[in-house]
Each structure stands twice: as C-alpha cells, then as structure tokens.
Design an enzyme around this catalytic site. Structure first.
Site, short mmCIF file in Angstrom:
data_model
loop_
_atom_site.label_atom_id
_atom_site.label_comp_id
_atom_site.label_asym_id
_atom_site.label_seq_id
_atom_site.Cartn_x
_atom_site.Cartn_y
_atom_site.Cartn_z
N GLU A 194 -55.56 13.11 43.26
CA GLU A 194 -54.80 12.03 42.61
C GLU A 194 -54.40 12.41 41.18
O GLU A 194 -54.84 11.79 40.21
CB GLU A 194 -55.61 10.73 42.65
CG GLU A 194 -55.88 10.29 44.08
CD GLU A 194 -56.61 8.95 44.21
OE1 GLU A 194 -57.24 8.54 43.22
OE2 GLU A 194 -56.54 8.35 45.28
N GLU A 389 -57.64 10.47 52.49
CA GLU A 389 -58.53 9.35 52.16
C GLU A 389 -57.95 8.08 52.75
O GLU A 389 -56.78 7.78 52.55
CB GLU A 389 -58.65 9.15 50.64
CG GLU A 389 -59.49 10.19 49.95
CD GLU A 389 -59.73 9.84 48.49
OE1 GLU A 389 -59.80 8.65 48.15
OE2 GLU A 389 -59.84 10.79 47.70
C1 BG6 Z 1 -59.76 7.32 45.53
C2 BG6 Z 1 -60.63 8.40 44.94
O1 BG6 Z 1 -58.86 6.95 44.57
O2 BG6 Z 1 -60.39 6.13 45.89
C3 BG6 Z 1 -62.05 8.40 45.45
O3 BG6 Z 1 -60.05 9.66 45.15
C4 BG6 Z 1 -62.56 6.98 45.50
O4 BG6 Z 1 -62.84 9.22 44.62
C5 BG6 Z 1 -61.68 6.17 46.44
O5 BG6 Z 1 -63.90 6.89 45.87
C6 BG6 Z 1 -62.15 4.74 46.65
O6 BG6 Z 1 -62.32 4.11 45.43
P1 BG6 Z 1 -63.70 3.38 45.07
O7 BG6 Z 1 -63.54 2.96 43.68
O8 BG6 Z 1 -63.85 2.30 46.05
O9 BG6 Z 1 -64.75 4.43 45.22
#
Ligand code: BG6
Length: 500
Positions: A194, A389
């Site tokens: 990101e 993700e």
């Molecule tokens: C993404 C990141 O933006 O979101 C991860 O690359 C992150 O590192 C994921 O864990 C989910 O966000 P959060 O704040 O729920 O962990």
C-alpha cells in the site's frame, strides 16, 4: 453442464505481515522498527476509529517513552502471535488448508537493524530462509513483500526516514541482500505494501515523524518521501529482473472504492476526483511516470518534488509485472458531506452507504465493489491482477465445547469469491490469485487489537497479551480448505449471502 471452477493454477492462499505476527522484536539481532513503538488502541466508537491522524501520529517524545518501556501490552506488535517461534506449526496449518501460495513480509530491521549498516544480520536472513524452505517443503510458493509498514526506527530518527534520499540506497542494500540470498526460491515479490498509505500514516509507512516538520511543509515532505519509495520500487523491479529473470514483481495498492452519494453531477465529480487519487500511485508503478492528476496537484499546492533525470528513467524503464491490491470495503463521496453519516474504512473515512451492511469496525461489506474494482483495474492497466488482501475483521467467540462458529467470515469470503469468478468469467479479467488477509489471527495494523480477528485459525490471545498462544481451527478452516481443494467449485455451486 461443466462444473464452475477458477482457472487452472489459480493461486489460492493467505497473507500476513511480519510486524503483525512475528513478535521477537528484539531477538537474534533485530532492531526496533516503527511497529514496535505503536501504542495499543481500543477505539469505542466510529468517531474514534475515524480519527486516523491521531491514531497513527507519533512524536520523538512518544518514541523515547516507548523505547524505555518494557510493557508489551502497550506495544503489542512486539509480541505479535509469536510466529517467530511458531512458524513451523503455522505453515503446517497453511499446508493443511491446501495453500498454493503464502504471502508474508520480511522485516527490514531483522536484516539491517538500523537500516544503514552495510552487512546483513545473518540470523535474520536465516529465519526467512527457514520460513521459505518450510513453505517449499509443502509445495507452497512464497510471495514476499519487501516493505510492509516497518522501517527500522533508527533510520527514521537519524535520517528522517524516506524523506532522506539516502533511504533509496539503504533500502536497495537490504533488497540486494535478500534477493541474492533467496533467488530461485521465490517467484513472486511485492515492493511496498500500500505505497499510497504514506499519506494516511506517514510514520508507519514512511518513517516520518510529523512533529519535526512545520504543517506548511509536511505535504511536500510526504510526497518527496513517497517519490523516493517509487524510485526504490522501480530499482527493485530492475534488480530482481537482473538477478532472477524468472521472478515476477508486483506493486501493491490500497484499492479504495468510492461511489457518488447521489447522482448530482457535483457528487459524481467529487467521486471521480477521489478515484483519480486512488489510482495515481499505481499509475506511476505501471506507466512509469506521474499522472496528470498528481502533476496538477503538485503545481496547485506548490509541491516541488526533487526528481533527477535518472529517477525518471528508472521509473519509466521498470514497470511492474503485475498489479496486486487489498480490498475490504467501499464507501461514498459527496461534494457536501454536511449532515451525512460517516463510516470507517481501511484507515480512511467515507460517507456511509445506506445500501450496505458493515462490519463491527464500520467497514462496509460490498462484494460487487470487488468485481467493480477488478474490472476497473484490469481495463486501466491490462496487467495480471492479484488480490493479496481481503477478509473480515470480527470478534470471534470460543464456545464452551472449544469450537468457533465464524459463519459471518465464511459468508463474507464466499460472496467475494463469487464476485471474483464473475469478474474472470463474465468480464474477462486476468486474476492470478487470492490471498485472504490474516489466515491466522494477527494483530490489527491500525489499532494493534487482537480482538479484531481475520483468521481461519484462532490464536488464543487477548488484547492485553493474556492467553496460551494455542492455535485452534475455526469453522471457516474446513470451509476454505474445501474451496481450495475444489478450485472454487464448492462455493460456485451455491447462491451468495452476506450476514453480519
Ligand atoms: C491493510 C494492511 O491495509 O489492512 C494490513 O496492509 C492490515 O497490514 C489490513 O492489517 C487490515 O487492517 P486492520 O487495521 O484491520 O489490521
């Protein structure tokens, strides 16, 4: 009629980040990173969650306090889920799930503790070699992110992180050590997780301590730091292609998706502006030059990026091989947001969409938004895509009999898989793979909460560091295993439903 499945060789798997799982923050020569000084937060309301700036900002004083502190409950990323000592057990579980790929990141400060050394820390390299070998022994291909939110702390304090041009050389030194060591074993690399996130959390992503700069100059500082990351990213693509021509390198972007709140032209225009910002950073890594959107923004805001001729050349000559992205939620944009309800997102704030359900953390659930994103990204870049993700952060409950019924997570991923299938089959999108975020529960990036769980595998640990660290399979474990085993056929047979 023939059975619906994903294309042969589709890369099913899961994704993690070193700073959210490993722990062992000061073991075997690892230096502290930005993640090790991030405070635990327990936001109780959407308004608190939405205060992204306050959540992620840090000062020199806060860092000094953190370094004096031995309180792991205040700085939970120091213990993570102790993957450093459980990696064999965790990878065995991923193998049982049938993973074709496992995306993880290397902590730069495990290899170069302060960022500016010239020789790597052998114990750090050895740890990742063990992880890679363990994956390969099960036939799991590693996908490695070279930078996922954890520049070495000394690099931030001494050099102002990525604002300093020296950052490029320091990072390339790290990249060269890693690529030379793991060439031939790793087919897929991602440069910066990101990369756009430096604008949302400048410290975690760029090592920038905002209080050191005047508010007037900070925009300039962030964009200059980001420019250095773009140059480093392009140099990384070049180096990997030279050292290991068979390897593929991708960029990684936060695929935020915004809808116009209404069909008023001014809402549509405001949304288009927001989406141009979303694409701008990926544009640079695919097309090798700054898009018109950013050039105009720089001009109108007196932002003057120092860029050499060589920077321009290396960026132009080294586009990425594929485009990877995170996708969790969507929200709306209006030209005038007065009186409209807001909703939290992936460290972002948007206007609430009345047509969508939301997670316990206010992230709006929208599988169609994933299909839309896949189509837009593919039409724009014409490069293979990878979803690296996606998932649902939720509170899980362990029942008296020890089981965990996370049907809501199954429903969420099920619906997103169906949207992916439609994008491939109806829309002609070239999608290489899908790695669900946090296949094993891990610490939240934004809040360091353990209670925000994404996994198919439960980790017995609470927000305050209590627990056995035991791993327990949730209901979704066997469900995802079946998805992979049948190459998606198990979900493509039924109708979609999302319940939260
Ligand atoms: C993404 C990141 O933006 O979101 C991860 O690359 C992150 O590192 C994921 O864990 C989910 O966000 P959060 O704040 O729920 O962990």
């Amino acid at each position: 009629m023939c059975k619906k499945t994903f294309p042969d060789g589709f890369l099913w798997g899961g994704a993690t980040a070193a700073n959210q799982i490993e722990g062992a923050w000061n073991i075997d020569g690892k230096g502290p990173s930005t993640a090790d000084v991030m405070l635990f937060r327990d936001p109780k309301s959407i308004a608190e969650l939405n205060n992204v700036h306050a959540n992620t900002d840090i000062t020199d004083e806060m860092i000094d306090d953190a370094l004096k502190s031995t309180d792991l409950t205040k700085y939970p990323k120091r213990h993570g889920i102790d993957h450093y000592n459980h990696y064999q057990e965790d990878i065995a579980l991923f193998a049982e799930l049938g993973f074709k790929v496992y995306r993880f990141s290397i902590a730069w400060s495990r290899i170069f503790p302060n960022g500016d050394e010239t020789t790597p820390n052998e114990k750090g390299l050895q740890f990742y070699e063990n992880v890679i070998n363990e994956c390969l022994s099960y036939g799991i291909e590693p996908i490695i992110t070279l930078s996922h939110y954890e520049p070495p702390l000394e690099f931030c304090r001494k050099y102002n992180g990525w604002y300093n041009r020296k950052a490029i050389d320091f990072f390339m030194n790290y990249v060269e050590s890693v690529i030379n060591r793991f060439k031939g074993k790793v087919k897929y690399w991602l440069t910066f997780n990101e990369i756009d996130s430096i604008l949302r959390h400048p410290f975690m992503t760029g090592g920038l301590i905002e209080s050191r700069f005047s508010p007037d100059e900070f925009q300039q500082v962030m964009y200059q730091a980001m420019h250095h990351q773009f140059v480093a990213s392009a140099k990384t693509v070049k180096l990997i292609h030279e050292i290991d021509p068979a390897a593929k390198v991708g960029c990684m972007t936060t695929k935020l998706t915004y809808y116009p709140y209404s069909c008023k032209p001014e809402d549509v225009l405001a949304t288009q502006q927001r989406m141009r910002q979303v694409y701008a950073f990926c544009d640079i890594q695919v097309f090798g030059e700054y898009p018109a959107f950013l050039k105009a923004k720089f001009k109108n805001n007196n932002i003057d990026i120092h860029m050499t001729e060589d920077d321009a050349k290396v960026m132009k000559n080294n586009p990425v091989d594929f485009v990877s992205f995170s996708f969790y939620q969507t929200s709306c944009v209006a030209a005038n947001a007065d009186g409209l309800a807001l909703t939290a997102g992936n460290t972002t704030i948007g206007i609430k969409n009345p047509h969508l359900p939301a997670s316990e953390w206010g992230w709006q659930i929208d599988p169609s938004g994933l299909r839309l994103s896949l189509v837009d990204l593919y039409d724009r870049y014409r490069k293979p895509l990878m979803i690296v993700e996606n998932g649902l952060g939720a509170k899980d409950v362990v029942q008296e009999d020890g089981t965990i019924d996370d049907q809501y997570r199954i429903d969420y991923i099920d619906a997103h898989i169906k949207a992916m299938y439609d994008a491939i089959h109806e829309d002609g999108v070239e999608l290489m793979g899908y790695t669900a975020w946090g296949p094993i529960d891990l610490l939240s990036n934004s809040t360091s909460q353990m209670s925000k769980r994404y996994g198919f595998i439960y980790v017995d640990l609470d927000d305050y560091g209590n627990g056995t660290y035991n791993r327990i399979k949730k209901k979704s474990f066997n469900w995802y295993k079946k998805v992979i085993e049948t190459n998606g056929a198990s979900v493509l047979e039924e109708k979609s439903q999302v319940t939260v």
